[in-house]
Design an enzyme around this catalytic site. Sequence first.
Site, PDB file in Angstrom:
ATOM      1  N   ASP A 133       0.849  -1.191   0.000  1.00  0.00           N
ATOM      2  CA  ASP A 133       0.000   0.000   0.000  1.00  0.00           C
ATOM      3  C   ASP A 133       0.888   1.246   0.000  1.00  0.00           C
ATOM      4  OD1 ASP A 133      -3.214   0.518   0.851  1.00  0.00           O
ATOM      5  OD2 ASP A 133      -1.820   2.202   1.093  1.00  0.00           O
ATOM      6  N   GLY A 148     -14.914   3.831   4.332  1.00  0.00           N
ATOM      7  CA  GLY A 148     -13.515   4.091   4.011  1.00  0.00           C
ATOM      8  C   GLY A 148     -13.059   3.563   2.671  1.00  0.00           C
ATOM      9  N   THR A 173     -12.162   3.688  -0.994  1.00  0.00           N
ATOM     10  CA  THR A 173     -11.837   4.770  -1.933  1.00  0.00           C
ATOM     11  C   THR A 173     -11.609   4.244  -3.344  1.00  0.00           C
ATOM     12  OG1 THR A 173      -9.491   4.605  -1.356  1.00  0.00           O
ATOM     13  CG2 THR A 173     -10.806   6.240  -0.149  1.00  0.00           C
ATOM     14  N   HIS A 209     -12.812  -1.338  -6.655  1.00  0.00           N
ATOM     15  CA  HIS A 209     -12.258  -2.512  -7.357  1.00  0.00           C
ATOM     16  C   HIS A 209     -11.868  -3.434  -6.205  1.00  0.00           C
ATOM     17  CE1 HIS A 209      -8.866  -3.934 -10.380  1.00  0.00           C
ATOM     18  NE2 HIS A 209      -9.231  -4.919  -9.581  1.00  0.00           N
ATOM     19  N   HIS A 247     -10.772  -5.397  -3.162  1.00  0.00           N
ATOM     20  CA  HIS A 247      -9.427  -5.626  -2.637  1.00  0.00           C
ATOM     21  C   HIS A 247      -9.495  -5.848  -1.134  1.00  0.00           C
ATOM     22  CE1 HIS A 247     -10.207  -1.321  -2.287  1.00  0.00           C
ATOM     23  NE2 HIS A 247      -9.442  -1.330  -1.216  1.00  0.00           N
TER      24      HIS A 247
HETATM   25  P1  AMP Z   1      -9.706   1.489   0.263  1.00  0.00           P
HETATM   26  O1  AMP Z   1      -9.655   2.844   0.911  1.00  0.00           O
HETATM   27  O2  AMP Z   1     -10.120   0.379   1.159  1.00  0.00           O
HETATM   28  O3  AMP Z   1     -10.478   1.557  -1.039  1.00  0.00           O
HETATM   29  O4  AMP Z   1      -8.204   1.136  -0.098  1.00  0.00           O
HETATM   30  C1  AMP Z   1      -7.529   1.677  -1.183  1.00  0.00           C
HETATM   31  C2  AMP Z   1      -6.073   1.616  -0.827  1.00  0.00           C
HETATM   32  O5  AMP Z   1      -5.318   1.731  -2.000  1.00  0.00           O
HETATM   33  C3  AMP Z   1      -5.605   2.729   0.131  1.00  0.00           C
HETATM   34  O6  AMP Z   1      -5.069   2.150   1.314  1.00  0.00           O
HETATM   35  C4  AMP Z   1      -4.544   3.454  -0.677  1.00  0.00           C
HETATM   36  O7  AMP Z   1      -3.464   3.904   0.110  1.00  0.00           O
HETATM   37  C5  AMP Z   1      -4.124   2.396  -1.678  1.00  0.00           C
HETATM   38  N1  AMP Z   1      -3.569   2.931  -2.909  1.00  0.00           N
HETATM   39  C6  AMP Z   1      -4.090   3.905  -3.691  1.00  0.00           C
HETATM   40  N2  AMP Z   1      -3.290   4.133  -4.747  1.00  0.00           N
HETATM   41  C7  AMP Z   1      -2.258   3.272  -4.635  1.00  0.00           C
HETATM   42  C8  AMP Z   1      -1.083   3.019  -5.405  1.00  0.00           C
HETATM   43  N3  AMP Z   1      -0.815   3.716  -6.533  1.00  0.00           N
HETATM   44  N4  AMP Z   1      -0.225   2.068  -4.995  1.00  0.00           N
HETATM   45  C9  AMP Z   1      -0.472   1.367  -3.858  1.00  0.00           C
HETATM   46  N5  AMP Z   1      -1.553   1.559  -3.079  1.00  0.00           N
HETATM   47  C10 AMP Z   1      -2.426   2.506  -3.456  1.00  0.00           C
END
Ligand code: AMP
Length: 120
Positions: free
Chosen positions: A35, A97, A99, A102, A104
């Site tokens: 992350d 939370g 964001t 997709h 994950h």
């Molecule tokens: P969520 O908020 O549960 O949708 O998690 C999305 C996660 O993706 C967050 O913890 C972000 O820090 C992570 N994230 C977003 N962009 C990237 C990236 N380019 N590389 C790695 N992690 C990312």
Amino acid sequence: MASPAAEPTIFSRIVAREIPATIVAETDQVIAFNDIHPQAPVHVVVTTKSQRYRNVGELAAGDPALLAELIAVAGRVADEHCNGEYRLVFNTGESAGQTVFHVHAHVLGGDLEEGTLAAQ
Ligand code: AMP
């Protein structure tokens, strides 16, 4: 479920190697990478290569075998990076939370502070 014309998500762009990430595990259908904003000593995002499913509920209903594979990859990442001890978080919905829409999981491990219930 994303429509076929949907813009690639940030995770699809990582899968396509259009944007960089530190990839720690990969199978035909699943990819895991560190992350970018770690919330724990070990914080790995495990996602499906397809962006067809927006969240874990959709994935469970649409392709339970793929959900099982995602969880297996998460376990292997934890075995390798935090002695097999970890928290697995699936955020579903903006107010929870999420964001990136997709599906994950967040693998969180390594001396987690008490009360770390969410990845954000
Ligand atoms: P969520 O908020 O549960 O949708 O998690 C999305 C996660 O993706 C967050 O913890 C972000 O820090 C992570 N994230 C977003 N962009 C990237 C990236 N380019 N590389 C790695 N992690 C990312």
